[in-house]
Design an enzyme around this catalytic site. Structure first.
Site, PDB file in Angstrom:
ATOM      1  N   SER A 450      34.935  33.836  38.694  1.00 44.00           N
ATOM      2  CA  SER A 450      36.269  33.985  38.116  1.00 44.00           C
ATOM      3  C   SER A 450      37.119  32.792  38.023  1.00 44.00           C
ATOM      4  O   SER A 450      37.005  31.858  39.109  1.00 44.00           O
ATOM      5  CB  SER A 450      36.945  34.966  39.282  1.00 44.00           C
ATOM      6  N   SER A 455      36.336  33.972  29.655  1.00 47.09           N
ATOM      7  CA  SER A 455      37.228  34.815  28.605  1.00 47.09           C
ATOM      8  C   SER A 455      37.925  33.810  27.715  1.00 47.09           C
ATOM      9  O   SER A 455      38.055  33.995  26.479  1.00 47.09           O
ATOM     10  CB  SER A 455      37.937  35.599  29.275  1.00 47.09           C
ATOM     11  N   SER A 522      29.003  38.677  36.651  1.00 51.57           N
ATOM     12  CA  SER A 522      27.332  38.892  36.809  1.00 51.57           C
ATOM     13  C   SER A 522      26.675  37.988  37.664  1.00 51.57           C
ATOM     14  O   SER A 522      25.997  37.144  37.445  1.00 51.57           O
ATOM     15  CB  SER A 522      26.815  38.727  35.355  1.00 51.57           C
TER      16      SER A 522
END
Length: 623
Positions: A450, A455, A522
């Site tokens: 993260s 993204s 993942s």
């Protein structure tokens, strides 16, 4: 000569003021096609206006044309010789009215090119000659007009003849005859002129009678474009005009491009007494089918053994009429028969100078220019080459509400005919999707902690690919957690199920031809390997490699701070493990690098992985 009742369409073209309308008016007079008193009435009108009588006034039906002395619209006039009837089209020669000239020439079987003996071959003469070639006309006679202005000089005639024969020959046209003419006096229109004893060829009318009639449309393959579908009482009527071939009750039809087939159960005609089980080209009819299949406007009904071409690309010769230039990447609406398709200009192969026939590579096509181009569509288009069947080989391009271009479809090697659709189903496999999209589909799986930048990178890559016209989408882990996977928690079992579901969705999208940018933490290697096994060739693992300390420093969503306080249990990298790929397809290190650098590196990988090969590109363009 055997007489026929089938009229031949002849277009008369040439440079402005070279005497086209005068010649046509004289033709009508010589063949007795004018109503009694017509010439006398026109002479009286001219006398009242104080202007000399011109045979062109027979054709120039518009008041504005009489006042300006130029032909604005195309006029269609009927006359006949002993051999057959004619529909003769007098087309404008002025540059501003080329669109009208093309409209007239598009429906002609043969052409008469008029050239002023005094002025000789002009730019517009060459342009019109090239447009006849562009539109597929191969029967052309040349009238060297106004020979009276050069005293019927044979040397001048031979000079003009050599120039136009040389030009037409250079574009693949061989005129059937070049005729010395004085339209004002009628010299060599219907009878040989005493002023040209040195000329031994036919008169204009004899040259027209020598043209071979076009192959009857009924002898061509069936092409029945669907105009509309109506529900009438208990029947479902499929209506349209038979453009070529013939249609009979009991025929099995295949509808392109859908590939669906059914048998003709009944044939409906318009007009009292029109009852028949067969209809030929030129008739507007409605049919019913023996089974209910989905048919819509724009589809083409054909016989299975003579299908049209089905392709996502069209090689075309185009005459551009738009005020703005045509450019690569521009999108227009293509109208072909009753179908409309959104097309993109994939390539401009060459722009042609119709004066000297020089050509050059170009990035745009200006107004009144001729070019050879490639058009690309998302859905397959049913068509013929113009040479094989003009009815399904001619198109126009529309921008907004304006026609901005017209052209003909060239015959290209490697084009796929509809012969494969006899089963009623056209298979849409990955290869077909790749050729349609211009790239292969696949899953680009971005894994990392993260805050690693997955993204952010995926969003910018998607934007860049979309601007290229590639088919691309993003699957984001957080977004799927709100919908498809909202019932899952963060236990190892739930994490595994989250990735399994997401992987299945990603591969389904990839099978539809998309490039799927899947941005998921993942964390478990086994879960990612399981996603790969769905389709190993389509799966590409990208490790967005960013150290934990850097991710925590960024902490764009404040998740690390919450995890440190215990508000988020089982947080990857802190209280839950992250297993980095051992052999990723690409390691994308982000620390100390700009987003632009990372995006560029990933785009380079995607280009090398998903772009079509040279062989596939050739197949795509029918080369």
């Amino acid at each position: 000569m055997t007489s026929t009742t089938t009229p031949m369409n002849i277009v008369v073209v040439g440079h402005v003021d070279h005497g086209k309308s005068t010649l046509v008016g004289r033709l009508l007079h010589e063949t007795g096609a004018l109503p009694d008193g017509k010439v006398e009435t026109l002479r009286e009108v001219c006398e009242r206006r104080g202007m000399p009588f011109e045979w062109a006034f027979v054709m120039d039906a518009l008041q504005a044309e009489r006042d300006q002395g130029i032909t604005i619209d195309t006029a269609r006039i009927r006359f006949r010789t002993q051999a057959r009837p004619y529909v003769i089209i007098d087309a404008p020669g002025h540059k501003e009215f080329l669109k009208n000239m093309i409209t007239g020439a598009a429906s002609a079987e043969a052409a008469l090119l008029v050239i002023d003996a005094a002025e000789g071959v002009r730019e517009q003469s060459r342009r019109h000659g090239y447009l006849l070639h562009l539109l597929g006309l191969r029967q052309v006679a040349v009238a060297v007009n106004k020979m009276d202005l050069v005293n019927f000089d044979q040397a001048r005639f031979e000079e003009v003849k050599a120039e136009i024969v040389d030009y037409l020959g250079s574009i693949g046209l061989s005129p059937t005859h070049v005729i010395p003419v004085a339209a004002r006096s009628g010299a060599n229109i219907s009878t040989r002129a005493a002023e040209t004893p040195w000329y031994t060829g036919p008169t204009v009318l004899a040259a027209l009678d020598g043209f071979a009639p076009a192959l009857p449309d009924t002898d061509l393959p069936l092409r029945f474009p669907i105009q509309d579908v109506y529900k009438f009482d208990h029947r479902r009527l499929i209506a349209g005009k038979i453009e070529s071939g013939r249609l009979t009750v009991g025929d099995t039809l295949v509808f392109a491009p859908s590939g669906k087939s059914a048998r003709v159960a009944s044939l409906e005609h318009w007009g009292a007494g029109d009852v028949s089980d067969r209809a030929d080209a030129g008739r507007s009819v409605a049919i019913t089918l023996d089974e209910q299949i989905f048919v819509e406007r724009g589809q083409i009904a054909t016989h299975a053994d003579t299908p049209p071409i089905l392709s996502h690309t069209i090689a075309a010769r185009l005459f551009w009429l738009g005020r703005n230039p045509l450019t690569v990447g521009a999108r227009y609406r293509l109208k072909l028969a009753t179908a409309e398709h959104t097309v993109e200009v994939a390539a401009i192969r060459r722009v042609i100078d119709v004066v000297d026939l020089g050509h050059h590579d170009g990035i745009e096509v200006g107004r009144n220019a001729v070019a050879e181009i490639e058009l690309r569509t998302r859905a397959p288009v049913a068509h013929d080459s113009f040479v094989d069947n003009p009815r399904l080989g001619r198109f126009v391009l529309v921008e907004g509400h304006d026609i901005v271009g017209g052209g003909v479809i060239a015959r290209a090697e490697g084009e796929q005919t509809g012969a494969t659709i006899g089963s009623g189903i056209i298979p849409v496999d990955l290869h077909a999707r790749s050729l349609a999209n211009g790239h292969r589909g696949g899953v680009v799986w971005l894994t990392g902690l993260s805050g690693a930048g997955k993204s952010t990178i995926a969003a910018e890559v998607e934007r860049r690919l979309f601007l290229r016209g590639w088919q691309v989408t993003i699957l984001d882990g957080d977004a799927l957690r709100l919908g498809l996977n909202s019932d899952l928690g963060f236990s190892p079992k739930d994490r595994a199920e989250n990735i399994r579901r997401s992987g299945e969705v990603a591969h389904l999208l990839a099978e539809s031809g998309l490039i799927v940018l899947a941005a998921f933490i993942s964390p478990y290697r086994a879960d990612r390997d399981r996603v790969r096994t769905i389709n190993p060739e389509a799966f590409h693992e990208i490790h967005v490699a960013t150290a934990l300390a850097e991710c925590e420093r960024r902490d764009p969503k404040g998740l690390y701070g919450k995890a440190r306080t215990g508000a988020i249990p089982q947080f990857t990298g802190l209280s839950a493990p992250y297993e980095p790929p051992e052999t990723p397809d690409l390691t994308l290190a982000t620390e100390g690098r700009s987003i632009e650098d990372c995006v560029t590196e990933l785009l380079h990988y995607i280009d090398n992985t998903f772009a079509l090969t040279a062989k596939e590109q050739a197949e795509r363009w029918g080369l």
